[in-house]
Design a protein around this motif. Sequence first.
Motif, PDB file in Angstrom:
ATOM      1  N   LEU B  16       0.643  -1.088   0.052  1.00  0.00           N
ATOM      2  CA  LEU B  16       0.079  -0.115  -0.223  1.00  0.00           C
ATOM      3  C   LEU B  16       1.067   1.287   0.049  1.00  0.00           C
ATOM      4  O   LEU B  16       0.599   2.190  -0.759  1.00  0.00           O
ATOM      5  N   VAL B  17       1.733   1.393   0.685  1.00  0.00           N
ATOM      6  CA  VAL B  17       2.644   2.465   0.962  1.00  0.00           C
ATOM      7  C   VAL B  17       3.408   2.801  -0.197  1.00  0.00           C
ATOM      8  O   VAL B  17       3.462   3.690  -0.683  1.00  0.00           O
ATOM      9  N   LYS B  19       2.356   1.836  -3.095  1.00  0.00           N
ATOM     10  CA  LYS B  19       1.402   2.322  -4.310  1.00  0.00           C
ATOM     11  C   LYS B  19       1.246   3.794  -4.199  1.00  0.00           C
ATOM     12  O   LYS B  19       1.383   4.707  -5.089  1.00  0.00           O
ATOM     13  N   VAL B  20       1.023   4.250  -2.755  1.00  0.00           N
ATOM     14  CA  VAL B  20       0.762   5.668  -2.438  1.00  0.00           C
ATOM     15  C   VAL B  20       1.745   6.519  -3.062  1.00  0.00           C
ATOM     16  O   VAL B  20       1.876   7.621  -3.538  1.00  0.00           O
ATOM     17  N   ARG B  23       2.714   6.729  -6.710  1.00  0.00           N
ATOM     18  CA  ARG B  23       2.002   7.662  -7.289  1.00  0.00           C
ATOM     19  C   ARG B  23       2.376   9.151  -7.298  1.00  0.00           C
ATOM     20  O   ARG B  23       2.087   9.808  -7.863  1.00  0.00           O
ATOM     21  N   ILE B 106      -3.921   8.317   3.852  1.00  0.00           N
ATOM     22  CA  ILE B 106      -2.880   8.154   2.934  1.00  0.00           C
ATOM     23  C   ILE B 106      -2.823   9.587   2.512  1.00  0.00           C
ATOM     24  O   ILE B 106      -1.508   9.973   2.025  1.00  0.00           O
ATOM     25  N   LEU B 109      -0.375  10.603   4.966  1.00  0.00           N
ATOM     26  CA  LEU B 109       0.875  10.104   4.714  1.00  0.00           C
ATOM     27  C   LEU B 109       1.687  10.854   3.621  1.00  0.00           C
ATOM     28  O   LEU B 109       2.926  11.021   3.815  1.00  0.00           O
ATOM     29  N   LYS B 110       1.024  11.087   2.742  1.00  0.00           N
ATOM     30  CA  LYS B 110       1.648  12.042   1.499  1.00  0.00           C
ATOM     31  C   LYS B 110       2.169  13.107   2.048  1.00  0.00           C
ATOM     32  O   LYS B 110       3.251  13.414   1.703  1.00  0.00           O
TER      33      LYS B 110
END
Lengths: 563, 119
Positions: B16-17, B19-20, B23, B106, B109-110
């Motif tokens: 998941l991390v 992917k985020v 991107r 997320i 997180l970004k």
Amino acid sequence: MSPDTHFIENDYLKVFQEVTRLISSVHDAQEVMDLVVRRLPALLEVDAATIRLFDRGTNSFVLGAAWGVSDEYLSRSTIDTDEVMSALLSGRPTARKNIDVSCDHDNCAFISKEGVKSAMSLPIIYKDQITGLLRLLTKDRREFAQAEINFAMSLAEQVGLAIATCQMFQELENQVRFFSAQREISRLVNSTLNLEQILEAIVEKLPGIMGVKGCTIRLLQPATNRLELVAASGVSKKYLTRGSINREDSIFKVLKGEPVAIYDAANDPRVNYHAEIREEGIRSILAVPITNDQEIIGVLRLLSAHHRSFSANDTHFAVTVAEEGGNAIEKARLYRKISLLFNQIEEHERFLQTILDALWLELLVIGPDQRIIMVNKHFLARHGRREEEVLGQRYPSVSPWHDATGQHSPLEQVLRSCKPRTVVKQYQEADRERWFERQLAPIINGQGAVDFVIEAVHDITDQVLLEQEHSQRMKLQGVIEMAGTAAHELNTPLFAALGTAQLLRDDVADPEMSAEMDLVINNMKKMAALTREMIKVTGFSSNAYVGSTRIAALQSNAKPSTS
Amino acid sequence: MAEILVLDDVLDAVVLVKKVLTREGHHVRTFTEEQEAIDHVARHRVDLAVLDIKLKKMNGIQVLEEMKKLNPELRAIMLTGYPTLETARTAIELGAGEYCVKPIDILELKEKVAEVLTR
């Protein structure tokens, strides 16, 4: 019979009548002796007369009365030659002139100095026993005729009879007096259990009754087996502190149970301290054992200011009084011991009670008959009772913990089994429940039976509450820790799922699908918020509770989530 | 464009991390084994390490300490599902730029990644 002889016999008769008349007029032996020695010289035309009495205690002749000679002469130790003394003891009179010259003993100097030249010595006989000596002395050289000797002999017999009669009379008088005195002393010594009063009664009363100047009592001390002066009368402190008499011969004899009569105490070897005896003016001593149940416990001494030959009755009376006194003394000593023991017991009881009262627990001591023997202050204070209300009462009526419905109470079980027992029980007290720990411990005697049961009761309410709280806290802590672990384990998959859902949401273009994804995301966020709360709870803090114990404070630590 | 290392014992989480952050234009390498991640830091340039605290053999704090020895300039964001004051304080002392609690949004997180990279 010649006229001369008739004349002489007539004179003798007059003298005899005179002497008989004189000695019949008095009833005191000493008075008889004094009278005879004073009047006889003039009647018989001699210069001096002495009477000595036989003292059975020393087996010697002691001075009874004297007239016409000095004290120095009288104090000589040897009376006459062995020949003369032997004749006298055989009941034969002797008459000698030139006794200052033909002298074969060691006291001749006394005779020369006194100027005595002739002496007629006559035995005083009563009932075939030599009871004394009568001596007639002249300071000129005189030849005593046989008729004079015979006459003097009959006078001596008369004197002997008079002395014996007087002595008998006095003895009878004394006996009557002694009986009365004995009764009085007996009453006195038996009227008290005070040792000092008993001793004082004896030493104060006895001298007056027995006609002596003083009296001392010494008792054997059980610890040392030595005599110790415990009471005295009629003598000075100086005399009493002259030194120990434990090694005197007279004491040895008395401690064997034999009374000792000492006529001439200042010279008698059976006693020590002659100078002190002389200085105190003591002439004769009668010492008798003080007994109790045939055991000799001390010595009683009677001290006479005059030379005195103590009679059998005197001795008997003194022995009787000493016996009576001995019994009373022993009783008083026993009473003192018992009193001392009682005091010690009372002191121990007070000490024990102080300790029991100081204990911060309720305490009862119960007898095998289930009656209260002892109770401490804490019990009385807690239950508002007074000691006199509780002591002697039956346990069920006193104990607030007694269960009347139970078949066998803990106390009955302890009494039956002889084994200690501990009971923890909850009781309702006013509006509060309380917990008590009752420890019942038996005191077993030598026969294996229960003498007492001691019940100690602790209020353990705080302790029980504390334990309950601790248990609850431990349970809660377990729940909290489990919640924390569950939250942690949920967070990572939830993070993956939520993040993935958010990414999908970004990729979806269809509004209907987007709305559905938002629904999933929002619900996941709610779950995330929930797990956050659960994590926050696990970081609980504590508040002060009881003593050093703390309990969890859940609400105060739960802060609102920020994400 | 930063070189980012992601270490978590749960594969789904690192995926998941990745992917985020991919991107967002970053180059992301993922690991589920601690030693592999440390070795990677020893051999390659890494600008930021996103480390979970609860791992398999070591914990995230220990891993960060090792990585800092190899690359003192390394920036880090700690992720944990079970935050404690103790781990937070130690992580900050070792130079971690952020200490985030899972499940993190997320977006957040970004933002944290961007913020740490710009410091």
